[in-house]
Design an enzyme around this catalytic site. Structure first.
Site, PDB file in Angstrom:
ATOM      1  N   SER A  69      22.614 -13.028 -18.114  1.00  0.00           N
ATOM      2  CA  SER A  69      21.973 -14.227 -18.643  1.00  0.00           C
ATOM      3  C   SER A  69      20.685 -14.522 -17.871  1.00  0.00           C
ATOM      4  CB  SER A  69      22.961 -15.401 -18.594  1.00  0.00           C
ATOM      5  OG  SER A  69      22.546 -16.470 -19.414  1.00  0.00           O
ATOM      6  N   ASP A 182      25.766 -13.133 -24.655  1.00  0.00           N
ATOM      7  CA  ASP A 182      25.625 -13.430 -23.230  1.00  0.00           C
ATOM      8  C   ASP A 182      26.618 -12.648 -22.366  1.00  0.00           C
ATOM      9  OD1 ASP A 182      25.495 -14.718 -20.694  1.00  0.00           O
ATOM     10  OD2 ASP A 182      24.904 -16.589 -21.639  1.00  0.00           O
TER      11      ASP A 182
END
Length: 301
Positions: A69, A182
């Site tokens: 991320s 993610d």
């Protein structure tokens, strides 16, 4: 052997004395290969810059750097050769619209094409094989729930966009037959990936969930807090691969608190300075001198 020869040999040995054989220093510990694993946190990922500030100032060598991320953005920028000061400047000036565009889609509220342009301004290199420090990026396969790692070859832009595709907010990224989201959905901090890349010692940076004093004020903040709670229940999966865990104090900053960049960098620096004594111990030379007692002449040769 005649008595005369035996007498001469004995006299010679007394004069020459036994040979002393000194073994070279024996290295007891191999120089560590330090891996830095950076966790997610969206805007709060700016705190990673403070960690890098201190490690670079203290000339701590990094064998590899991994990220998920927001951590993947900072990791890629640093690995590509972007100076820490430049990462800090861009990170503090960054806003949500720099990396996202609101749109109508059944799979997410925003698309991340702008992130590609942002990364091209931030990074100095754009393939894994060009990186100055080996880089690893982690995403999550939405179909299987498995971690998908990128680290050896190929473009870095798409893996980073995938690793930053927060479910429900960003649209997933289609890549090589997978639908990717993610990386923090499967692994909050990519410590294991650093191990796979050869790190013998791993520093994991985890950005802790917001404290109870920070009350969610919109739907996205509610969703973010829920994911943080779930991730906190599964920390063992990455903690067991970490030698040091660093947790900058960013609990009072919202997930989209870009305007608190300087504060977050300072928190990262304080957290990194606290672990320096332990890192220095890893780097201390550990040599011992072998025994220097005389060896018998017949063993000395």
């Amino acid at each position: 052997m005649s008595p005369v020869i035996r007498s001469l040999r004995a006299a010679w040995l007394r004069l020459a004395g036994p040979k002393r054989v000194v073994a070279p220093p024996v290295e007891l510990s191999v120089r560590p290969k330090i891996g830095l694993a950076l966790g997610g946190g969206f805007a709060r990922g700016v705190a990673h810059v403070g960690i890098l500030n201190v490690l670079e100032r203290e000339r701590i060598p990094l064998h590899c750097i991994t990220g998920v991320s927001a951590g993947s953005i900072v990791a890629a920028a640093y690995a590509s050769g972007t100076e820490v000061g430049e990462i800090a400047r861009i990170g503090c000036a960054m806003r949500f619209n720099d990396v996202a565009r609101w749109t109508l889609c059944r799979l997410g509220l925003v698309e991340s094409q702008r992130m590609a342009a942002f990364l091209k301004r931030l990074l100095k290199k754009f393939t894994f094989e060009e990186m100055q420090i080996p880089l690893g990026v982690l995403a999550t396969d939405l179909g299987t729930g498995e971690a998908v790692s990128f680290c050896d070859t190929g473009d870095v832009i798409v893996p980073i966009r995938a690793s930053c595709s927060y479910p429900g907010l960003f649209q997933p990224i289609r890549h090589q037959g997978r639908l990717l989201v993610d990386g923090a959905m499967c692994t909050e901090v990519p410590a294991q990936l650093a191990r796979k890349m050869g790190a013998t010692h791993v520093i994991s940076v985890c950005l802790p969930m917001q404290g109870p004093a920070v009350v969610p004020s919109n739907m996205l903040q509610v969703v973010n807090r829920c994911f943080q709670i779930l991730q906190s229940r599964a920390e063992e999966s990455w903690r067991r691969h970490s030698d040091i865990i660093v947790t900058p104090d960013v609990t009072g900053i919202a997930w989209d608190g870009f305007r608190s960049g300087s504060e977050m960098i300072a928190s990262g620096e304080r957290a990194a300075e606290a672990i320096l004594p332990q890192i220095r111990k890893w780097l201390e030379p550990a040599y011992v001198q072998a025994a220097t007692h005389p060896l018998p002449a017949e063993l000395a040769g």
